[in-house]
Design an enzyme around this catalytic site. Sequence first.
Site, PDB file in Angstrom:
ATOM      1  CG  ASP A   1      -0.397  -0.098   2.519  1.00  0.00           C
ATOM      2  OD1 ASP A   1       0.845  -0.126   2.626  1.00  0.00           O
ATOM      3  OD2 ASP A   1      -1.166  -0.157   3.517  1.00  0.00           O
ATOM      4  CB  SER A   2       4.569   1.644  -0.193  1.00  0.00           C
ATOM      5  OG  SER A   2       4.707   0.466  -0.985  1.00  0.00           O
TER       6      SER A   2
ATOM      7  CG  ASP B   1       0.676  -4.057   2.201  1.00  0.00           C
ATOM      8  OD1 ASP B   1       0.975  -4.896   3.068  1.00  0.00           O
ATOM      9  OD2 ASP B   1       1.423  -3.101   1.890  1.00  0.00           O
TER      10      ASP B   1
ATOM     11  CE  LYS C   1       3.482  -5.770   4.052  1.00  0.00           C
ATOM     12  NZ  LYS C   1       3.009  -4.584   4.839  1.00  0.00           N
TER      13      LYS C   1
ATOM     14  CD  GLU D   1       0.520  -1.418   8.079  1.00  0.00           C
ATOM     15  OE1 GLU D   1       0.183  -0.586   8.953  1.00  0.00           O
ATOM     16  OE2 GLU D   1       0.947  -1.087   6.955  1.00  0.00           O
TER      17      GLU D   1
ATOM     18  CD  GLU E   1       7.980   0.197   7.674  1.00  0.00           C
ATOM     19  OE1 GLU E   1       8.126   1.314   7.155  1.00  0.00           O
ATOM     20  OE2 GLU E   1       7.035  -0.572   7.368  1.00  0.00           O
TER      21      GLU E   1
END
Length: 264
Positions: free
Chosen positions: A45-46, A84, A112, A114, A181
């Site tokens: 999602d970067s 993501d 993925k 978070e 991270e």
Amino acid sequence: MKPTTISQLRRLKEAGKKFATITAYDFSFAKLFEEEGIGVMLVGDSLGMTVQGHDSTLPVTVDDIVYHTRAVRRGAPRCLLLADLPFMAYATPEQAFENSAAVMRAGANMVKIEGGRWLADTVRMLTERAVPVCGHLGLTPQSVNIFGGYKVQGRDDAAAQTLLDDALALEAAGAQLLVLECVPVALAQRITDALAIPVIGIGAGNVTDGQILVMHDAFGITGGHIPKFAKNFLTAAGDMRAAVRQYIAEVESGAYPGAEHSFH
């Protein structure tokens, strides 16, 4: 090149061999990365920042991830492809199921997400329903408004213990990979050693099992603030293919990330 699998990554960890991964968002770069030997890619999602020009990842939608996942899969048919789940796409298990199905149908091998222990039930339920999960701890960019910016996490003893406990909880729930991270190297070492699953670092030193970089950072085309952990491999290599090979070689040897790219 045979398809890359999670089992292969576990064997690399067991053998003490490091591996390089990278973000990808389109057909052409995904094809280049696979041809030069990258076996694991992330549709991150970067893309909200690198591709769409937002100042965070929060505006990214599941439809955006699906679109880019399809493109990357066409370019890299044999890679282990992570996608993501974006902001608020897994706030409930039901949302996680529906949105995981969408990105898996688009070509992802794994999702993925978070967050720590609060996600354990979601991870367990996804795994039971044939969706492999990669966890993400430390600086979790979707939480930027909670953190008050992009800051190193786990600096004090209590915060470090919380991250370790979260990592163990995610593994116990069935997570098969973990991204760590922006944490101090010593904590990254503790977590990597404590888990049987492979740990992929970004801003976590060279002690993790694998590394990931946002592709724009690896080529020096990120505007504005350059993260401490970023390295422009294009400068010395001269062309993109050579830069990718250099990145892989430096990760595998442990030369990258160096002390200058790490937090202590």
